[in-house]
Design an enzyme around this catalytic site. Sequence first.
Site, PDB file in Angstrom:
ATOM      1  N   GLU A 172       0.837  -1.206   0.000  1.00  0.00           N
ATOM      2  CA  GLU A 172       0.000   0.000   0.000  1.00  0.00           C
ATOM      3  C   GLU A 172       0.875   1.260   0.000  1.00  0.00           C
ATOM      4  O   GLU A 172       1.856   1.335   0.740  1.00  0.00           O
ATOM      5  CB  GLU A 172      -0.894  -0.020   1.240  1.00  0.00           C
ATOM      6  CG  GLU A 172      -1.786   1.200   1.389  1.00  0.00           C
ATOM      7  CD  GLU A 172      -2.479   1.247   2.737  1.00  0.00           C
ATOM      8  OE1 GLU A 172      -3.446   2.001   2.869  1.00  0.00           O
ATOM      9  OE2 GLU A 172      -2.059   0.504   3.657  1.00  0.00           O
TER      10      GLU A 172
ATOM     11  N   LYS B 288      -9.374   2.866  -3.047  1.00  0.00           N
ATOM     12  CA  LYS B 288      -9.912   2.362  -1.787  1.00  0.00           C
ATOM     13  C   LYS B 288     -11.308   2.921  -1.563  1.00  0.00           C
ATOM     14  O   LYS B 288     -11.540   4.123  -1.698  1.00  0.00           O
ATOM     15  CB  LYS B 288      -8.996   2.745  -0.625  1.00  0.00           C
ATOM     16  CG  LYS B 288      -9.362   2.098   0.710  1.00  0.00           C
ATOM     17  CD  LYS B 288      -8.320   2.427   1.770  1.00  0.00           C
ATOM     18  CE  LYS B 288      -8.633   1.723   3.091  1.00  0.00           C
ATOM     19  NZ  LYS B 288      -7.630   2.030   4.136  1.00  0.00           N
TER      20      LYS B 288
ATOM     21  N   CYS C  93      -5.575  -2.230   2.597  1.00  0.00           N
ATOM     22  CA  CYS C  93      -5.437  -2.105   4.044  1.00  0.00           C
ATOM     23  C   CYS C  93      -6.584  -2.819   4.763  1.00  0.00           C
ATOM     24  O   CYS C  93      -6.830  -3.985   4.537  1.00  0.00           O
ATOM     25  CB  CYS C  93      -5.339  -0.624   4.435  1.00  0.00           C
ATOM     26  SG  CYS C  93      -4.849  -0.352   6.152  1.00  0.00           S
TER      27      CYS C  93
END
Length: 531
Positions: free
Chosen positions: A288, A352, A405
Amino acid sequence: MERIAEAIMLSWGGKRILAAFGTGALSVLALPPFNFFAVLFVSFPVLVWLLDGASGPAEAGFLGRLRPAFATGWWFGFGYFVAGIWWLGNALLVEGEGFAWALPLAVLGLPAGLALFYGVTTALARLLWSDGVGRIAALSAAFGLGEWARGYLFTGFPWNAIGYAAMPAPLMMQSSELVGIFGMSALTVFVFSAPALVGTRRGAAAGIAVALALFSAHVGYGWYALARVDAAEPQPARAVIRIVQPAIDQSAKWDMSERERIFARLLELSAVPPREDQPRPTHIVWPETALPFLLTENPGALSRIAGMLQVGQTLITGAVRFEDGVAGAPSRYYNTIYVIDDEGQIIGSADKAHLVPFGEYLPFETLMRRFGLEPVAETFGGFSAADRRGLLDLPGGLGAIPLICYEAIFPDMATVPDGRGSLLLNVTNDAWYGNTPGPYQHLRQAQLRAVETRLPLVRAANSGISAVVDAGGRVVASLGLGEAGVFDVELPPSAGDFSYIRNRQFNFGLIIAIMLGTAVWSRRRKRQGFD
């Protein structure tokens, strides 16, 4: 045991608070990295006995009668969450002392808020309380509903749901395919609460027999499911995955003077020749926000990536994506996965969708900023969420379900409406949390998504724990916490649909209905004088 049960039931004041808080904190030993699940055979019977003695006076009214049960559950939850997520405070100290003032909020305030769910859970259970196995069923149903609510309300935060405590190894993860993590939470509470019946002698034989049957079925299904995964029809090798774990210190991540060194290190690790007995990687995965700059600010970066990649190789990397505002709209930043081919072209991306409150964005931002608050990841002024989610198409005919994440802790995020995909792709940066239980807990929850979807999981973490996990939840290869390096592994095959998500939802509802029915039946029998 009867003496112990009676002493706990009759405890009051500080002793009662200490017992609830202590057993909640003790329960964390069942979670990674400890995995001592047998401790729940102590903590949950104590919770049951505390609730046996948690009845308010009749003249106190409806809420007054439930207040002791709510307080018992709240203190239990407070202990569980303080001991389980204290490491979140480490993220506030990574970039200096600017957020040190918020440490009490992270270490105590968030656990206090999450404990409200457990307080409501035990109050709900106390409504259907009885003397026998019915009260175990009531507590189990309430915990299942409480963990479900925690997974969805206020953006959701199902971290360390109780069900994870019953899954210390892949053999004991397989039942989540059938009932999901919230169903597992309900069943876990029933099994580990059953010894409380011995202390009160009511319904002990029946309750313990059911608990043993459930535990045996849990383990038995684990053997069956893993054997079925291993017996799945072989698939031709489609990809050799290289995971790059650079172990970059978070405090250096966005330091202007460190960016060239970090980028060069990523390129160097990615270009390491494979061992003689291994084929060349087809897909290289960085963690990430691995790129330590915006691509728009470093136009030569794509050329250098192309120079590192060999013909036919693909780079998959986390990065910050910048989107310039148009027609007066503000500029936006996204936490993104880029797919880059061997010519240095971006051929795919995914943003995301589920951002971390207060970490990546501020709820009620205008109001919060008036009070001087800002997101912990404030380097780019906070992030925006993706407008939509879908499969990330990768060369080789692979469809990756992107999980950036902590998206990996949400079961619903591991599915997409336009297809199942070929793999789960989880890029993360757990360097925020240092050498604490946090990264181990994060990996465990990502493993469960592989079991639930029967897809392999490819996980790249900046400082660890990076891993490739097969469709049975077994770690095929990994790099430990804090290690820097790479590993190559052939992508494990998917194992086909064992259970659709709608079946898990139905099964979860069925479990709750059966337990609530048992609790109601037991309470009615008590009122009618049968017990």
